[in-house]
Scaffold this active site. Structure first.
Site, PDB file in Angstrom:
ATOM      1  N   ARG A  42      -9.988  -3.111  47.598  1.00  0.00           N
ATOM      2  CA  ARG A  42      -9.074  -3.365  46.698  1.00  0.00           C
ATOM      3  C   ARG A  42      -8.620  -3.854  45.420  1.00  0.00           C
ATOM      4  O   ARG A  42      -8.216  -4.178  44.628  1.00  0.00           O
ATOM      5  CB  ARG A  42      -8.363  -5.235  47.080  1.00  0.00           C
ATOM      6  CG  ARG A  42      -9.550  -5.458  48.848  1.00  0.00           C
ATOM      7  CD  ARG A  42      -7.877  -6.201  49.177  1.00  0.00           C
ATOM      8  NE  ARG A  42      -7.733  -6.195  50.748  1.00  0.00           N
ATOM      9  CZ  ARG A  42      -8.340  -5.865  51.554  1.00  0.00           C
ATOM     10  NH1 ARG A  42      -8.294  -4.142  51.063  1.00  0.00           N
ATOM     11  NH2 ARG A  42      -9.453  -5.691  53.002  1.00  0.00           N
ATOM     12  N   HIS A 101      -5.446  -4.533  42.128  1.00  0.00           N
ATOM     13  CA  HIS A 101      -5.379  -5.512  40.958  1.00  0.00           C
ATOM     14  C   HIS A 101      -5.653  -5.002  39.687  1.00  0.00           C
ATOM     15  O   HIS A 101      -5.086  -5.957  39.005  1.00  0.00           O
ATOM     16  CB  HIS A 101      -6.274  -6.574  41.763  1.00  0.00           C
ATOM     17  CG  HIS A 101      -5.655  -6.845  43.118  1.00  0.00           C
ATOM     18  ND1 HIS A 101      -5.352  -8.215  43.217  1.00  0.00           N
ATOM     19  CD2 HIS A 101      -5.822  -6.796  44.037  1.00  0.00           C
ATOM     20  CE1 HIS A 101      -5.440  -8.709  44.006  1.00  0.00           C
ATOM     21  NE2 HIS A 101      -5.414  -7.786  44.971  1.00  0.00           N
ATOM     22  N   GLY A 109      -2.968  -0.846  33.047  1.00  0.00           N
ATOM     23  CA  GLY A 109      -3.467  -0.160  33.638  1.00  0.00           C
ATOM     24  C   GLY A 109      -4.686  -0.146  34.305  1.00  0.00           C
ATOM     25  O   GLY A 109      -5.619  -1.409  34.131  1.00  0.00           O
ATOM     26  N   SER A 122     -10.240  -4.883  33.091  1.00  0.00           N
ATOM     27  CA  SER A 122      -9.482  -5.660  32.946  1.00  0.00           C
ATOM     28  C   SER A 122     -10.225  -7.401  33.381  1.00  0.00           C
ATOM     29  O   SER A 122      -9.861  -8.487  33.368  1.00  0.00           O
ATOM     30  CB  SER A 122      -8.610  -5.858  32.537  1.00  0.00           C
ATOM     31  OG  SER A 122      -7.256  -5.874  33.058  1.00  0.00           O
ATOM     32  N   ASN A 153      -5.027 -13.659  42.469  1.00  0.00           N
ATOM     33  CA  ASN A 153      -6.937 -12.789  42.968  1.00  0.00           C
ATOM     34  C   ASN A 153      -8.078 -14.094  43.104  1.00  0.00           C
ATOM     35  O   ASN A 153      -8.621 -13.977  43.438  1.00  0.00           O
ATOM     36  CB  ASN A 153      -7.015 -12.575  40.929  1.00  0.00           C
ATOM     37  CG  ASN A 153      -6.152 -10.829  40.787  1.00  0.00           C
ATOM     38  OD1 ASN A 153      -5.482 -10.684  41.986  1.00  0.00           O
ATOM     39  ND2 ASN A 153      -6.875 -10.746  39.791  1.00  0.00           N
ATOM     40  N   PRO A 167       1.787  -8.825  43.154  1.00  0.00           N
ATOM     41  CA  PRO A 167       2.776  -9.115  43.957  1.00  0.00           C
ATOM     42  C   PRO A 167       2.291 -10.225  45.558  1.00  0.00           C
ATOM     43  O   PRO A 167       0.778 -10.849  45.727  1.00  0.00           O
ATOM     44  CB  PRO A 167       2.964  -8.179  45.027  1.00  0.00           C
ATOM     45  CG  PRO A 167       2.026  -6.859  45.288  1.00  0.00           C
ATOM     46  CD  PRO A 167       0.973  -7.716  43.327  1.00  0.00           C
ATOM     47  N   HIS A 193      -5.145  -1.829  54.272  1.00  0.00           N
ATOM     48  CA  HIS A 193      -5.342  -3.071  54.768  1.00  0.00           C
ATOM     49  C   HIS A 193      -5.984  -2.612  55.893  1.00  0.00           C
ATOM     50  O   HIS A 193      -6.116  -3.499  56.720  1.00  0.00           O
ATOM     51  CB  HIS A 193      -4.419  -3.488  55.115  1.00  0.00           C
ATOM     52  CG  HIS A 193      -4.056  -4.703  53.497  1.00  0.00           C
ATOM     53  ND1 HIS A 193      -2.592  -5.499  53.903  1.00  0.00           N
ATOM     54  CD2 HIS A 193      -4.463  -5.120  52.507  1.00  0.00           C
ATOM     55  CE1 HIS A 193      -2.602  -6.189  52.363  1.00  0.00           C
ATOM     56  NE2 HIS A 193      -3.793  -5.468  51.727  1.00  0.00           N
ATOM     57  N   SER A 194      -6.485  -1.389  56.592  1.00  0.00           N
ATOM     58  CA  SER A 194      -6.528  -1.011  57.633  1.00  0.00           C
ATOM     59  C   SER A 194      -8.718  -1.463  57.817  1.00  0.00           C
ATOM     60  O   SER A 194      -8.910  -1.492  58.983  1.00  0.00           O
ATOM     61  CB  SER A 194      -6.984   0.353  57.064  1.00  0.00           C
ATOM     62  OG  SER A 194      -8.263   1.689  58.607  1.00  0.00           O
ATOM     63  N   ASP A 210      -6.224  -5.530  60.915  1.00  0.00           N
ATOM     64  CA  ASP A 210      -6.467  -4.848  61.936  1.00  0.00           C
ATOM     65  C   ASP A 210      -7.239  -4.973  62.631  1.00  0.00           C
ATOM     66  O   ASP A 210      -7.823  -5.375  63.022  1.00  0.00           O
ATOM     67  CB  ASP A 210      -5.223  -3.303  61.273  1.00  0.00           C
ATOM     68  CG  ASP A 210      -7.051  -3.342  61.117  1.00  0.00           C
ATOM     69  OD1 ASP A 210      -7.687  -3.069  61.618  1.00  0.00           O
ATOM     70  OD2 ASP A 210      -6.834  -1.513  61.333  1.00  0.00           O
TER      71      ASP A 210
END
Length: 309
Positions: A43, A47, A53, A57, A75, A144, A174-175, A226
């Protein structure tokens, strides 16, 4: 944001030829130790790269003069397994001190998380620098929420020249992995302020979620994203078609017309999903900062010469 013209495969072939082997070895050990950890590390690319970019960070810890991105709304209490990145960096510093950036480590570990759990493998473009600061406010403004709907997500991705197909394919990350009850309580008990559950949830699946996440639950309890949370495959899309998406931001991809066709395609054709996912990850990895950078020796802090006295 700057272009990705300077990025290329094999960037460390002369300066640290073992780099990608070392990264994969540490990731394999992490997978064996705690399977969820590699999904968590995967992930990081999303993020990190959307916020100014791909510059690592989001790995910076708070300092007395800087609030890190780890505390941002999307986060905090969500991103985890930062210690895996620490282990990768430590292993690389032993062999090639001061050569491999933390930003590139994020890209390599994301690829390895997918490849080691049954997904596609691909050549990553490398050559990034690490940021000298974090951007908490930007992270709060850009990343988001799990409540986001497809229309919002399409607009967000469009700002980064990422297509509707990229959005759906990258959501397939998200698999593997899990998410918290915190992220779905509103779906189960008060969707859109109605006091009712989300009607898009399959009733039997909703019963299962109600048992996992009752109203009085510790909202840090986690559920599988899932039905095959340790295998990178197209089951995630099959679940969306059946109304078994865990997050609102997942299920909305099937209920929204513009994204539904890709969900259906990937639910039937895993190879098409894999191909689009790789393309999306490469495009995401090409989002570059136009700020000055360095090669951090510790991914959690900027190098001492850049620390303010």
């Amino acid at each position: 944001m700057a272009t990705a013209a300077q990025l290329r495969p094999g960037f460390y072939s002369e300066t640290c030829p073992e780099a990608e082997f070392i990264v994969r070895d540490v990731m394999l050990k992490a997978l064996i130790r705690e399977p969820r950890s590699v999904a968590s590390v995967m992930r990081f690319q999303f993020h990190d790269c959307l916020v100014n970019g791909c510059d690592a960070s989001m790995l910076l810890d708070d300092t007395p003069t800087m609030a890190g991105e780890k505390q941002s709304l999307s986060n905090v209490n969500s991103l985890r397994s930062f210690e895996v990145i620490d282990e990768v960096k430590k292993a690389l510093e032993k062999v090639c001190p001061g050569v491999v950036s933390c930003a590139d480590i994020i890209i390599m570990t994301a690829r390895d998380a997918v490849a080691l759990t049954g997904g596609p493998d691909w050549k990553v473009r490398l050559g990034r620098l690490d940021s000298l600061t974090a951007k908490l406010e930007e992270s709060n403004n850009i990343m988001p929420s799990p409540r986001a709907n497809a229309s919002f997500l399409i607009n967000l991705f469009n700002k980064f020249n990422l297509s509707v197909e990229d959005l759906v394919a990258l959501s397939g990350s998200h698999s593997i992995g899990q998410a918290r009850c915190f992220s779905i309580m509103f779906r189960l008990y008060n969707q859109s302020g109605t006091g009712q559950p989300d009607p898009a949830i399959d009733p039997k699946y909703r019963e299962k979620l109600n048992m996992l996440c009752p109203t009085n639950v510790d909202q840090n309890i986690t559920g599988n994203l899932d039905a095959t949370p340790r295998i990178f495959d197209n089951q995630y899309f099959k679940d969306l078609v059946a109304g078994r998406g865990f997050l609102n931001s997942d299920q909305t991809l099937f209920t929204f017309t513009e994204t539904r066709k890709f969900v259906k395609l990937y639910s039937k054709d895993q190879s098409e999903f894999f191909k689009a996912f790789v393309e999306g990850m490469l495009k995401l990895g090409d989002l570059q900062s136009d700020q000055p950078g360095e090669i951090r020796t510790n991914c959690r802090v900027v190098n001492k010469r850049h620390l303010k006295s």
